[in-house]
Motif scaffolding. Sequence first.
Motif, mmCIF file in Angstrom:
data_model
loop_
_atom_site.group_PDB
_atom_site.id
_atom_site.type_symbol
_atom_site.label_atom_id
_atom_site.label_comp_id
_atom_site.label_asym_id
_atom_site.label_seq_id
_atom_site.Cartn_x
_atom_site.Cartn_y
_atom_site.Cartn_z
ATOM 1 N N SER A 70 24.368 16.162 -46.237
ATOM 2 C CA SER A 70 23.307 16.811 -45.459
ATOM 3 C C SER A 70 23.048 18.192 -46.038
ATOM 4 O O SER A 70 23.870 18.736 -46.768
ATOM 5 C CB SER A 70 23.690 16.920 -43.982
ATOM 6 N N THR A 84 20.264 18.715 -41.630
ATOM 7 C CA THR A 84 19.211 17.718 -41.769
ATOM 8 C C THR A 84 19.686 16.346 -41.339
ATOM 9 O O THR A 84 18.989 15.629 -40.656
ATOM 10 C CB THR A 84 18.729 17.625 -43.229
ATOM 11 N N TYR A 85 20.880 15.966 -41.762
ATOM 12 C CA TYR A 85 21.385 14.619 -41.500
ATOM 13 C C TYR A 85 22.879 14.669 -41.733
ATOM 14 O O TYR A 85 23.321 15.011 -42.825
ATOM 15 C CB TYR A 85 20.727 13.630 -42.459
ATOM 16 N N GLN A 91 20.758 10.196 -50.616
ATOM 17 C CA GLN A 91 19.584 10.577 -49.838
ATOM 18 C C GLN A 91 18.470 10.962 -50.796
ATOM 19 O O GLN A 91 18.719 11.504 -51.869
ATOM 20 C CB GLN A 91 19.898 11.748 -48.912
ATOM 21 N N GLN A 95 14.204 16.600 -48.248
ATOM 22 C CA GLN A 95 14.694 16.482 -46.876
ATOM 23 C C GLN A 95 14.083 17.634 -46.082
ATOM 24 O O GLN A 95 13.755 18.678 -46.646
ATOM 25 C CB GLN A 95 16.225 16.576 -46.831
#
Length: 147
Positions: A70, A84-85, A91, A95
């Motif tokens: 993230s 973000t995640y 990924q 983002q």
Amino acid sequence: MKNSIFTVLLVAGLTGILTGCSSNEDMLNTDTPNQAAAKEASKSKTYTIRYGLLSQNGTKALSGSYDIGSFVATNTVTGETFETYAGSGLQSLPQYSEGIPAGTYTFTAMQGQGGWVGYGSVTGVVSDAQIDQDGYVTVYVPIAWEE
């Protein structure tokens, strides 16, 4: 009799109100000026951060798949973080992180599941002055090492 009951209730009510409001301790602000300003700014306008990567040779990337857990923005005054995640694995870029208040932040990325890439950090200001032509505050997190 009715007048005396009314008078007693009125005096009791006013006494309760006055003693309840007589202390300013609950009104004191114990934050430092920087923390108070940062909290006030956090109540105002927010921004969308668009994350990309800065390779070791200086190339900026806003597309592709990378081993990222993230992206994280940490306010340098308040310590508040925005991710973000919180996952792992590959990924794709870019983002996004929405709802970031104005302020100074340290931006970094967490390693993904593979552990093939290590990320550095960059500190910058989030404000109207940093909004790019696409309407985002774009941040490029540096890649420190990769396998």
